[in-house]
Motif scaffolding. Structure first.
Motif, PDB file in Angstrom:
ATOM      1  N   ASP A   1      -6.185  -3.051  -6.482  1.00  0.00           N
ATOM      2  CA  ASP A   1      -6.846  -3.573  -5.459  1.00  0.00           C
ATOM      3  C   ASP A   1      -6.185  -4.229  -4.453  1.00  0.00           C
ATOM      4  O   ASP A   1      -6.525  -4.171  -3.183  1.00  0.00           O
ATOM      5  CB  ASP A   1      -8.236  -4.116  -5.630  1.00  0.00           C
ATOM      6  CG  ASP A   1      -8.110  -5.349  -6.521  1.00  0.00           C
ATOM      7  OD1 ASP A   1      -7.072  -5.490  -7.485  1.00  0.00           O
ATOM      8  OD2 ASP A   1      -8.794  -6.303  -6.336  1.00  0.00           O
TER       9      ASP A   1
ATOM     10  N   THR B   1      -4.527   0.231  -0.118  1.00  0.00           N
ATOM     11  CA  THR B   1      -3.969  -0.272  -1.414  1.00  0.00           C
ATOM     12  C   THR B   1      -4.373   0.852  -2.276  1.00  0.00           C
ATOM     13  O   THR B   1      -4.566   2.175  -1.965  1.00  0.00           O
ATOM     14  CB  THR B   1      -4.896  -1.484  -1.973  1.00  0.00           C
ATOM     15  OG1 THR B   1      -6.347  -0.556  -2.161  1.00  0.00           O
ATOM     16  CG2 THR B   1      -5.006  -2.492  -0.877  1.00  0.00           C
TER      17      THR B   1
ATOM     18  N   LYS C   1      -5.917   1.198  -5.020  1.00  0.00           N
ATOM     19  CA  LYS C   1      -7.288   1.747  -5.155  1.00  0.00           C
ATOM     20  C   LYS C   1      -8.063   2.166  -3.926  1.00  0.00           C
ATOM     21  O   LYS C   1      -8.767   3.182  -4.213  1.00  0.00           O
ATOM     22  CB  LYS C   1      -7.950   0.601  -5.594  1.00  0.00           C
ATOM     23  CG  LYS C   1      -9.358   0.475  -6.192  1.00  0.00           C
ATOM     24  CD  LYS C   1     -10.106  -1.188  -6.640  1.00  0.00           C
ATOM     25  CE  LYS C   1     -11.708  -0.603  -7.089  1.00  0.00           C
ATOM     26  NZ  LYS C   1     -12.191  -1.934  -7.465  1.00  0.00           N
ATOM     27  N   SER C   2      -7.894   1.947  -2.975  1.00  0.00           N
ATOM     28  CA  SER C   2      -8.448   2.254  -1.607  1.00  0.00           C
ATOM     29  C   SER C   2      -7.997   3.649  -1.205  1.00  0.00           C
ATOM     30  O   SER C   2      -8.803   4.277  -0.501  1.00  0.00           O
ATOM     31  CB  SER C   2      -8.557   1.358  -0.427  1.00  0.00           C
ATOM     32  OG  SER C   2      -7.371   1.308   0.018  1.00  0.00           O
TER      33      SER C   2
END
Length: 368
Positions: A233, A313, A315-316
């Motif tokens: 993240d 990121t 995660k994103s």
């Protein structure tokens, strides 16, 4: 006394008496000596063979000798890779028209081109002309990599350079990947049959060697997989090596890349600015000039000017996740202060909080 030299008796000559040597004939004046053929071949390279020769050197320095490549090998990797890129881009540009490789095409003459007596355009100009004039579908991200490579080459050549070895290696692999695709798709089709065959023969070897280099990079990333999974993240693409391994989790030593070991010690603002400019292609001046928000701003939590509002990121991705490179906070509810001061606020959309910073609230309600 009249001394006379008696003629020599032939029989005396046979008996071993000393003979006067016959003088060597002197060549007539004005005639040149016959020139002996040179034992060394002339230095002769076409632009394409010159560029390919530089690539041979690049792969030799990356794949032969000590493992991993040492400082000297990486130095010549940078120097020769930049030279190969420049020569091969211009070789393709000349296929469009020879005048395009002149710094000023309006001053181009065929005679000057044949003699090589002219100032040529730069590597990035060649790239831009290939996109804008030859209309080749070249990715602008490749331009950034070529620009960075040229900057590293100039530093090495003129000032000296200290740079992370892993970053140089991964950058080189990306530029090599671009060049091999470029040669295959855009350069070879315009070559004479004999030169196209020679280039294609070299390409087979290059592809195999590039796979080996890319494998080393992938193996290193695989070794980091478990560690990176825990910080997905707050992990972004590193502006130095371009690997998804730069961690901005608020650690005391500052943001750091686990792949190339680059650390922005106590400089989260610099890390944020480098990331926004090199990875995202955003800079403060251009953003404000175009009427947008600055790419890096003050963090609502820690106050440092290290919040990248358009960060992406691990995660994103592919969506944005506003990330502070100072404290490692990922924000979900950022809004601009309605007071017009430019401050970014982290306020939940509950309708109860005033969407203004404390300074603007104080100014607006001071009269009450």
């Amino acid at each position: 006394m009249n001394d006379q030299i008696e003629p020599q008796d032939p029989e005396e000559s046979k008996s071993g008496a000393e003979q006067t040597p016959t003088p060597t004939a002197v060549p007539p004046q004005g005639k040149k000596k016959a020139e002996r053929p040179s034992q060394r071949p002339d230095v002769s390279y076409t632009p394409v063979s010159n560029g390919m020769d530089y690539l041979v050197s690049v792969f030799q320095h990356l794949t032969e000798g000590e493992k991993p490549p040492g400082a000297r090998a990486l130095k010549y990797t940078v120097l020769h890779l930049q030279a190969a890129t420049e020569v091969l881009l211009k070789a393709r540009l000349s296929q469009e028209h020879f005048s395009l490789i002149f710094a000023d095409p309006a001053q181009a003459t065929y005679d000057a081109w044949q003699k090589g007596d002219f100032k040529s355009c730069g590597t990035l100009e060649a790239f831009d002309r290939l996109r804008g004039i030859a209309r080749l579908p070249l990715d602008v991200n490749e331009r950034k990599r070529i620009k960075e490579l040229g900057e590293s080459r100039n530093a090495l050549q003129h000032y000296g350079l200290t740079h992370n070895a892993y970053a140089i290696e991964s950058r080189a692999a990306r530029v090599l990947e671009f060049l091999i695709t470029f040669i295959h798709q855009h350069l070879i089709p315009g070559l004479d049959n004999w030169e196209a065959t020679r280039v294609e023969n070299s390409m087979d070897s290059f592809r195999l060697q590039l796979k080996g280099i890319e494998t080393l990079v992938k193996q290193r990333m695989n070794n980091l997989r478990t560690e990176l999974a825990t910080v997905a993240d707050v992990t972004v693409k590193c502006p130095d090596c371009e690997m998804w391994a730069m961690v901005a989790d608020g650690r005391e030593e500052g943001p750091a890349c686990l792949f190339c070991h680059q650390v922005w010690a106590d400089e989260p603002q610099s890390a944020a600015a480098n990331y926004a400019w090199i990875v995202l292609g955003l800079d403060r001046h251009s953003a404000i000039h175009d009427g947008g928000d600055p790419p890096v701003t003050a963090c609502p939590d820690c106050g440092r000017w290290a919040l990248v509002t358009e960060a992406v990121t691990v995660k994103s991705q592919p969506d944005i996740a506003p990330l502070c490179f100072g404290c490692g906070t990922v924000f979900e509810n950022l809004i601009d202060c309605e007071g017009g001061c430019g401050t970014v606020l982290d306020i939940a959309p509950d309708g109860e909080s005033i969407p203004m910073c404390s300074h603007c609230i104080e100014i607006r309600y001071a009269r009450f």
